[in-house]
Design a protein around this motif. Structure first.
Motif, PDB file in Angstrom:
ATOM      1  N   UNK A 283       0.820  -1.206   0.000  1.00 55.50           N
ATOM      2  CA  UNK A 283       0.000   0.000   0.000  1.00 55.50           C
ATOM      3  C   UNK A 283       0.857   1.261   0.000  1.00 55.50           C
ATOM      4  N   UNK A 284       1.877   1.270   0.851  1.00 58.04           N
ATOM      5  CA  UNK A 284       2.746   2.444   0.930  1.00 58.04           C
ATOM      6  C   UNK A 284       3.506   2.678  -0.369  1.00 58.04           C
ATOM      7  N   UNK A 285       3.992   1.593  -0.965  1.00 55.29           N
ATOM      8  CA  UNK A 285       4.712   1.736  -2.227  1.00 55.29           C
ATOM      9  C   UNK A 285       3.763   2.162  -3.353  1.00 55.29           C
ATOM     10  N   UNK A 286       2.546   1.653  -3.332  1.00 57.28           N
ATOM     11  CA  UNK A 286       1.572   2.049  -4.351  1.00 57.28           C
ATOM     12  C   UNK A 286       1.289   3.554  -4.271  1.00 57.28           C
ATOM     13  N   UNK A 287       1.160   4.060  -3.061  1.00 58.84           N
ATOM     14  CA  UNK A 287       0.882   5.485  -2.860  1.00 58.84           C
ATOM     15  C   UNK A 287       2.162   6.314  -2.798  1.00 58.84           C
ATOM     16  N   UNK A 288       3.311   5.657  -2.916  1.00 59.24           N
ATOM     17  CA  UNK A 288       4.627   6.302  -2.776  1.00 59.24           C
ATOM     18  C   UNK A 288       4.651   7.120  -1.481  1.00 59.24           C
ATOM     19  N   UNK A 289       4.192   6.478  -0.441  1.00 55.51           N
ATOM     20  CA  UNK A 289       4.158   7.082   0.890  1.00 55.51           C
ATOM     21  C   UNK A 289       5.170   6.352   1.766  1.00 55.51           C
ATOM     22  N   UNK A 290       6.427   6.761   1.668  1.00 55.99           N
ATOM     23  CA  UNK A 290       7.515   6.040   2.328  1.00 55.99           C
ATOM     24  C   UNK A 290       7.643   6.536   3.765  1.00 55.99           C
ATOM     25  N   UNK A 291       6.950   5.854   4.655  1.00 60.22           N
ATOM     26  CA  UNK A 291       6.929   6.233   6.072  1.00 60.22           C
ATOM     27  C   UNK A 291       7.285   5.013   6.917  1.00 60.22           C
TER      28      UNK A 291
END
Length: 365
Positions: A283-291
């Motif tokens: 999910x994070x990689x899909x949204x490019x939300x690297x947290x």
């Protein structure tokens, strides 16, 4: 006046450039065949040098000759900041003339004797007060030469003045004045422009994230194959070290099998428990939300015994990759077996799998 000029802004700018998953490095290390990352680093370094010099600038000397050279150092430091900021602008905004900041502005220098905007007028002051005072361009083919600088008296606002002599016998001398407050105002306007460049970097980063998020990540029911897919996607989406190491560890655990048949059910249960972490990574990689990962604790035991065993395993993993004598080899195997016994006792399937992997790698070596 100069004491208010500190390096906080350039430090914050440098932090931004190095942040965002190293976006700037990856975007500009090879931009249309040019390494603009090197230009960015050079510009930041010299802004830091110049600003720190200005912040600690000494009091002006009573000796006029020494004072003149101090002011030339002041002008040179300001010129470095100006040129470096303009270079950063060209990198992040482009080289188009119409996009150059401050073009045509006449806001800073009040008593100008040349019809030039602030940027070009500053260049005239720089040239006449030290950069190349004995080789100045006049009108057409005319050449001019600056006199010995002296304390200003033509206008009360001038801290220094020079007379500009012409090589044309029919032209009169021109008096050019220098006002330190105006020089500082010029510096502040250029230094503060880093805020505009920062906004552009953030805009580019967000746009890049949105573009990457448009590419869907393929879904696979098999968790091990999913890891391979996510490793490739992570590489194309800033290649974050934290996500890569997490994915590599997941791949290792999912590929490792225990020889103890009585633990088979627990092993399967443990591997299935990793699915929320894999899904969070997807999910994070899909949204490019690297947290930071909320389910990171699935891979990082929190109990004291598990923590100690994990630390021991890290040491053993390092030792197993080095050349050692037979005694050391026996000791390492003994330590690994001890850790295995601990993990069996406390039913830490995660550590047990890691132990088996380390043991297997060591035996292969």
């Amino acid at each position: 006046m100069l004491a208010d000029i500190d390096d906080k802004k350039i430090t914050a700018f440098r932090d931004l450039v190095n942040d965002n998953n190293r976006f700037v490095l990856k975007a500009y290390a090879n931009k249309q065949g040019k390494n603009q990352w090197n230009l960015i680093c050079s510009s930041m370094d010299w802004i830091s040098v110049a600003v720190r010099n200005l912040h600690s600038f000494p009091a002006l000397d009573s000796n006029i000759d020494i004072r003149v050279m101090q002011i030339y150092s002041l002008i040179s430091s300001i010129d470095i900041v100006n040129e470096a900021v303009m270079q950063l602008h060209r990198v992040f905004f482009g080289h188009f003339t119409e996009l150059l900041p401050f073009k045509g502005e006449k806001l800073i220098f009040n008593e100008r004797i040349f019809d030039k905007d602030d940027s070009d007028y500053f260049k005239e002051v720089r040239a006449c007060f030290g950069a190349h005072p004995v080789n100045l361009n006049g009108e057409g083919k005319e050449k001019r030469f600056a006199s010995w600088p002296y304390e200003g008296f033509t206008k009360s606002s001038n801290d220094l003045e020079v007379r500009l002599y012409s090589n044309d016998p029919n032209k009169d001398d021109i008096v050019l004045g220098l006002n330190i407050k105006e020089l500082v105002a010029f510096l502040q306007s250029r230094y503060e422009y880093l805020d505009n460049i920062s906004l552009e970097i953030e805009r580019q980063y967000e746009f890049c994230k949105q573009e990457l998020a448009l590419t869907p990540i393929a879904y696979c029911r098999d968790m091990r194959e999913s890891i391979d897919i996510l490793l490739k996607e992570n590489e194309s989406r800033f290649n974050n070290d934290y996500y890569r190491s997490t994915l590599e560890e997941l791949a290792l655990l999912l590929s490792t099998h225990l020889s103890e048949a009585e633990l088979a059910e627990e092993v399967l249960k443990f591997k299935n428990s990793l699915e929320p972490l894999i899904e969070e990574l997807r999910q994070n990689l899909q949204e490019v939300n690297i947290v930071d990962l909320h389910h990171d604790d699935l891979l990082n035991p929190t109990s004291n015994i598990q923590h100690l065993a994990s630390k021991a395993l890290s040491i053993m993993n390092y030792l197993s990759s080095t050349h050692a004598c037979l005694d050391n080899a026996v000791m390492k195997i003994h330590c690994l077996n001890s850790i295995l016994n601990v993990s069996m006792k406390y039913r830490s399937i995660s550590i047990n799998l890691r132990c088996q992997t380390v043991m297997g790698n060591y035996c292969l070596n």
